[in-house]
Design a protein around this motif. Structure first.
Motif, PDB file in Angstrom:
ATOM      1  N   VAL A   1     -11.834  13.452  -6.155  1.00  0.00           N
ATOM      2  CA  VAL A   1     -11.073  14.494  -5.468  1.00  0.00           C
ATOM      3  C   VAL A   1     -10.822  15.658  -6.423  1.00  0.00           C
ATOM      4  O   VAL A   1     -10.182  15.480  -7.462  1.00  0.00           O
ATOM      5  CB  VAL A   1      -9.720  13.957  -4.948  1.00  0.00           C
ATOM      6  N   GLN A   2     -11.337  16.824  -6.081  1.00  0.00           N
ATOM      7  CA  GLN A   2     -11.094  17.997  -6.900  1.00  0.00           C
ATOM      8  C   GLN A   2      -9.713  18.568  -6.606  1.00  0.00           C
ATOM      9  O   GLN A   2      -9.231  18.529  -5.472  1.00  0.00           O
ATOM     10  CB  GLN A   2     -12.159  19.062  -6.640  1.00  0.00           C
ATOM     11  N   TRP A   3      -9.092  19.093  -7.635  1.00  0.00           N
ATOM     12  CA  TRP A   3      -7.775  19.699  -7.475  1.00  0.00           C
ATOM     13  C   TRP A   3      -7.725  20.966  -8.315  1.00  0.00           C
ATOM     14  O   TRP A   3      -8.205  20.995  -9.445  1.00  0.00           O
ATOM     15  CB  TRP A   3      -6.679  18.734  -7.906  1.00  0.00           C
ATOM     16  N   HIS A   4      -7.121  22.028  -7.758  1.00  0.00           N
ATOM     17  CA  HIS A   4      -7.007  23.300  -8.458  1.00  0.00           C
ATOM     18  C   HIS A   4      -5.563  23.777  -8.396  1.00  0.00           C
ATOM     19  O   HIS A   4      -4.924  23.704  -7.339  1.00  0.00           O
ATOM     20  CB  HIS A   4      -7.935  24.348  -7.839  1.00  0.00           C
ATOM     21  N   PRO A   5      -5.033  24.260  -9.511  1.00  0.00           N
ATOM     22  CA  PRO A   5      -3.649  24.758  -9.499  1.00  0.00           C
ATOM     23  C   PRO A   5      -3.514  25.981  -8.607  1.00  0.00           C
ATOM     24  O   PRO A   5      -4.456  26.757  -8.423  1.00  0.00           O
ATOM     25  CB  PRO A   5      -3.378  25.102 -10.966  1.00  0.00           C
ATOM     26  N   LEU A   6      -2.316  26.143  -8.049  1.00  0.00           N
ATOM     27  CA  LEU A   6      -2.031  27.305  -7.214  1.00  0.00           C
ATOM     28  C   LEU A   6      -1.770  28.533  -8.078  1.00  0.00           C
ATOM     29  O   LEU A   6      -1.307  28.432  -9.218  1.00  0.00           O
ATOM     30  CB  LEU A   6      -0.792  27.043  -6.357  1.00  0.00           C
ATOM     31  N   GLN A   7      -2.049  29.686  -7.514  1.00  0.00           N
ATOM     32  CA  GLN A   7      -1.603  30.934  -8.118  1.00  0.00           C
ATOM     33  C   GLN A   7      -0.126  31.103  -7.764  1.00  0.00           C
ATOM     34  O   GLN A   7       0.272  30.895  -6.615  1.00  0.00           O
ATOM     35  CB  GLN A   7      -2.399  32.110  -7.574  1.00  0.00           C
ATOM     36  N   VAL A   8       0.701  31.443  -8.742  1.00  0.00           N
ATOM     37  CA  VAL A   8       2.137  31.632  -8.499  1.00  0.00           C
ATOM     38  C   VAL A   8       2.445  33.127  -8.508  1.00  0.00           C
ATOM     39  O   VAL A   8       2.154  33.829  -9.478  1.00  0.00           O
ATOM     40  CB  VAL A   8       2.980  30.904  -9.561  1.00  0.00           C
ATOM     41  N   VAL A   9       3.016  33.602  -7.407  1.00  0.00           N
ATOM     42  CA  VAL A   9       3.361  35.015  -7.249  1.00  0.00           C
ATOM     43  C   VAL A   9       4.880  35.134  -7.164  1.00  0.00           C
ATOM     44  O   VAL A   9       5.505  34.565  -6.255  1.00  0.00           O
ATOM     45  CB  VAL A   9       2.720  35.603  -5.974  1.00  0.00           C
ATOM     46  N   TYR A  10       5.472  35.845  -8.121  1.00  0.00           N
ATOM     47  CA  TYR A  10       6.919  36.038  -8.119  1.00  0.00           C
ATOM     48  C   TYR A  10       7.252  37.325  -7.370  1.00  0.00           C
ATOM     49  O   TYR A  10       6.938  38.428  -7.842  1.00  0.00           O
ATOM     50  CB  TYR A  10       7.462  36.096  -9.545  1.00  0.00           C
TER      51      TYR A  10
ATOM     52  N   THR B   1       0.835  -1.194   0.000  1.00  0.00           N
ATOM     53  CA  THR B   1       0.000   0.000   0.000  1.00  0.00           C
ATOM     54  C   THR B   1       0.873   1.248   0.000  1.00  0.00           C
ATOM     55  O   THR B   1       2.004   1.242   0.499  1.00  0.00           O
ATOM     56  CB  THR B   1      -0.941   0.044   1.222  1.00  0.00           C
ATOM     57  N   VAL B   2       0.342   2.319  -0.578  1.00  0.00           N
ATOM     58  CA  VAL B   2       1.021   3.610  -0.626  1.00  0.00           C
ATOM     59  C   VAL B   2      -0.013   4.686  -0.296  1.00  0.00           C
ATOM     60  O   VAL B   2      -1.215   4.409  -0.235  1.00  0.00           O
ATOM     61  CB  VAL B   2       1.654   3.874  -2.006  1.00  0.00           C
ATOM     62  N   ARG B   3       0.450   5.912  -0.108  1.00  0.00           N
ATOM     63  CA  ARG B   3      -0.450   7.017   0.240  1.00  0.00           C
ATOM     64  C   ARG B   3      -0.384   8.069  -0.866  1.00  0.00           C
ATOM     65  O   ARG B   3       0.529   8.896  -0.882  1.00  0.00           O
ATOM     66  CB  ARG B   3      -0.056   7.592   1.595  1.00  0.00           C
ATOM     67  N   PRO B   4      -1.318   8.054  -1.799  1.00  0.00           N
ATOM     68  CA  PRO B   4      -1.271   8.966  -2.949  1.00  0.00           C
ATOM     69  C   PRO B   4      -1.370  10.438  -2.548  1.00  0.00           C
ATOM     70  O   PRO B   4      -2.191  10.794  -1.680  1.00  0.00           O
ATOM     71  CB  PRO B   4      -2.503   8.563  -3.771  1.00  0.00           C
ATOM     72  N   PRO B   5      -0.571  11.310  -3.172  1.00  0.00           N
ATOM     73  CA  PRO B   5      -0.671  12.748  -2.894  1.00  0.00           C
ATOM     74  C   PRO B   5      -2.066  13.298  -3.179  1.00  0.00           C
ATOM     75  O   PRO B   5      -2.519  14.218  -2.508  1.00  0.00           O
ATOM     76  CB  PRO B   5       0.378  13.352  -3.837  1.00  0.00           C
ATOM     77  N   ARG B   6      -2.732  12.743  -4.178  1.00  0.00           N
ATOM     78  CA  ARG B   6      -4.066  13.242  -4.543  1.00  0.00           C
ATOM     79  C   ARG B   6      -5.059  13.100  -3.396  1.00  0.00           C
ATOM     80  O   ARG B   6      -6.042  13.846  -3.306  1.00  0.00           O
ATOM     81  CB  ARG B   6      -4.573  12.478  -5.786  1.00  0.00           C
ATOM     82  N   LEU B   7      -4.795  12.160  -2.487  1.00  0.00           N
ATOM     83  CA  LEU B   7      -5.662  11.947  -1.331  1.00  0.00           C
ATOM     84  C   LEU B   7      -5.094  12.585  -0.072  1.00  0.00           C
ATOM     85  O   LEU B   7      -5.463  12.222   1.045  1.00  0.00           O
ATOM     86  CB  LEU B   7      -5.887  10.449  -1.117  1.00  0.00           C
ATOM     87  N   GLY B   8      -4.157  13.503  -0.256  1.00  0.00           N
ATOM     88  CA  GLY B   8      -3.604  14.225   0.880  1.00  0.00           C
ATOM     89  C   GLY B   8      -2.472  13.529   1.589  1.00  0.00           C
ATOM     90  O   GLY B   8      -1.964  14.027   2.599  1.00  0.00           O
ATOM     91  N   GLY B   9      -2.039  12.374   1.096  1.00  0.00           N
ATOM     92  CA  GLY B   9      -0.938  11.659   1.717  1.00  0.00           C
ATOM     93  C   GLY B   9      -1.293  10.966   3.010  1.00  0.00           C
ATOM     94  O   GLY B   9      -0.410  10.503   3.727  1.00  0.00           O
ATOM     95  N   ASN B  10      -2.595  10.869   3.306  1.00  0.00           N
ATOM     96  CA  ASN B  10      -3.015  10.260   4.569  1.00  0.00           C
ATOM     97  C   ASN B  10      -3.902   9.036   4.387  1.00  0.00           C
ATOM     98  O   ASN B  10      -4.269   8.398   5.369  1.00  0.00           O
ATOM     99  CB  ASN B  10      -3.759  11.295   5.419  1.00  0.00           C
ATOM    100  N   THR B  11      -4.248   8.704   3.156  1.00  0.00           N
ATOM    101  CA  THR B  11      -5.131   7.572   2.880  1.00  0.00           C
ATOM    102  C   THR B  11      -4.377   6.513   2.090  1.00  0.00           C
ATOM    103  O   THR B  11      -3.764   6.814   1.063  1.00  0.00           O
ATOM    104  CB  THR B  11      -6.362   8.027   2.069  1.00  0.00           C
ATOM    105  N   ALA B  12      -4.398   5.281   2.569  1.00  0.00           N
ATOM    106  CA  ALA B  12      -3.668   4.187   1.915  1.00  0.00           C
ATOM    107  C   ALA B  12      -4.483   3.580   0.793  1.00  0.00           C
ATOM    108  O   ALA B  12      -5.693   3.374   0.920  1.00  0.00           O
ATOM    109  CB  ALA B  12      -3.303   3.119   2.938  1.00  0.00           C
ATOM    110  N   MET B  13      -3.809   3.296  -0.312  1.00  0.00           N
ATOM    111  CA  MET B  13      -4.396   2.592  -1.453  1.00  0.00           C
ATOM    112  C   MET B  13      -3.422   1.506  -1.894  1.00  0.00           C
ATOM    113  O   MET B  13      -2.221   1.580  -1.604  1.00  0.00           O
ATOM    114  CB  MET B  13      -4.663   3.547  -2.611  1.00  0.00           C
ATOM    115  N   GLY B  14      -3.920   0.530  -2.614  1.00  0.00           N
ATOM    116  CA  GLY B  14      -3.044  -0.507  -3.137  1.00  0.00           C
ATOM    117  C   GLY B  14      -2.061   0.063  -4.144  1.00  0.00           C
ATOM    118  O   GLY B  14      -2.419   0.909  -4.966  1.00  0.00           O
ATOM    119  N   VAL B  15      -0.816  -0.372  -4.071  1.00  0.00           N
ATOM    120  CA  VAL B  15       0.214   0.190  -4.937  1.00  0.00           C
ATOM    121  C   VAL B  15      -0.149   0.070  -6.415  1.00  0.00           C
ATOM    122  O   VAL B  15       0.144   0.967  -7.215  1.00  0.00           O
ATOM    123  CB  VAL B  15       1.582  -0.470  -4.659  1.00  0.00           C
TER     124      VAL B  15
END
Length: 225
Positions: free
Chosen positions: A154-163, A71-85
Motif C-alpha cells: 500500500v503506497q502512502w503519501h503525506p498531505l500538503q499542509v496549508v495554513y 481482528t482489527v481494521r488497519p488505517p493503512r488499508l483504509g479501515g475497511n479490511t480486517a487483519m489479525g490483531v
C-alpha cells in the motif's frame, strides 16, 4: 503479572486524536520521559546517554476499556479490511501494550524532577504510562531488507499542509515543524472522506481546526485552550 508505570510521557499532543500512527513518522515531535520517584535516580540511567535511540514499552491508556477482538481494521488499508490483531500495530490489543523506537536527544541529569529523557519522534500522547525503557541496538534491532506484510503493498503519501491562519508567534520553530509533520500524516479516521467536515485536535495547549481534500489539509483555526 502486575506491572506498574516506571515513567510518564509529556508531549504537545494532549489527546489521542492526532497522535502519529507509528514512531518516527514525525521526527520533530518532541517529548519528555519523567521517571517515577522510585526510579528517579542517575544510577538507573547510567550509560543510556551513549545510545542514539531507545525503546519505550508503554500502555494504550485510553483503550483500557475498549473491546478486544481477534481482528482489527488497519488505517493503512483504509479501515475497511480486517487483519489479525497480531499482524498489526493496532492500539486495540489484548494487554494494551505498545512498543516504540524514539530518538534520545539528551538526558537532563540535574532537573528538579529529573533525570529527564528528552526524545523525538514518539507516537505517545501526553500522560502516557511507560512500563520499561531499553536501548536500541542497530546490529540486532534493524532489518532494513525485511518484508513488511500488507504495508509493502500500500503506497502512502503525506498531505500538503496549508495554513489559512497564522501559527502562534510564541511557538518555536520546532513546534511549528512538529505540528506540520503531525498534520501531514492525516489524523482523520482512515474511512473519512468528507472534504467539508471540520476536524479538531489539541496541540501545545491550542485547538487546531482543519479540513482535508484529496491532497491537502487546510488549517482554518488555531486558538488557545
Amino acid at each position: 503479572m502486575n506491572i506498574e508505570p516506571i515513567a510518564y510521557f509529556s508531549t504537545p499532543l494532549q489527546s489521542k486524536f492526532g497522535v502519529p500512527r507509528q514512531s518516527g513518522l514525525c521526527p520533530s515531535l518532541q517529548g519528555t520521559v519523567t521517571l517515577q520517584p522510585q526510579w528517579r535516580h542517575a544510577e538507573a540511567l547510567k550509560g543510556i546517554d551513549a545510545f542514539d535511540y531507545i525503546w519505550l514499552i508503554w500502555g494504550f491508556s485510553e483503550n483500557v476499556e475498549a473491546q478486544k477482538r481477534c481482528t482489527v481494521r488497519p488505517p493503512r488499508l483504509g479501515g475497511n479490511t480486517a487483519m489479525g490483531v497480531f499482524a498489526t500495530r493496532s492500539s486495540f490489543r489484548p494487554n494494551n501494550l505498545a512498543l516504540s523506537s524514539v530518538k534520545l536527544v539528551s538526558v537532563e541529569w540535574n532537573a528538579p524532577n529529573g533525570p529527564l529523557l528528552h526524545v523525538e519522534g514518539a507516537d505517545l500522547m501526553n500522560g502516557t504510562p511507560i512500563y520499561d525503557i531499553k536501548p536500541y541496538l542497530p546490529f540486532t534491532d534493524s532489518h532494513p531488507q525485511a518484508a513488511a506484510g500488507f504495508v509493502d503493498s500500500v503506497q502512502w503519501h503525506p498531505l500538503q499542509v496549508v495554513y489559512e491562519t497564522p501559527l502562534p508567534s510564541t511557538w518555536e520553530e520546532e513546534q511549528r515543524q512538529a505540528l506540520t509533520e503531525v498534520l501531514q500524516q492525516d489524523p482523520r479516521p482512515s474511512y473519512h472522506h468528507d472534504a467539508q467536515r471540520i476536524y479538531g485536535m489539541t496541540f501545545a495547549h491550542h485547538n487546531i481546526r482543519f479540513t482535508v481534500d484529496d491532497k491537502a489539509l487546510h488549517v482554518s483555526e488555531i486558538s488557545p485552550l
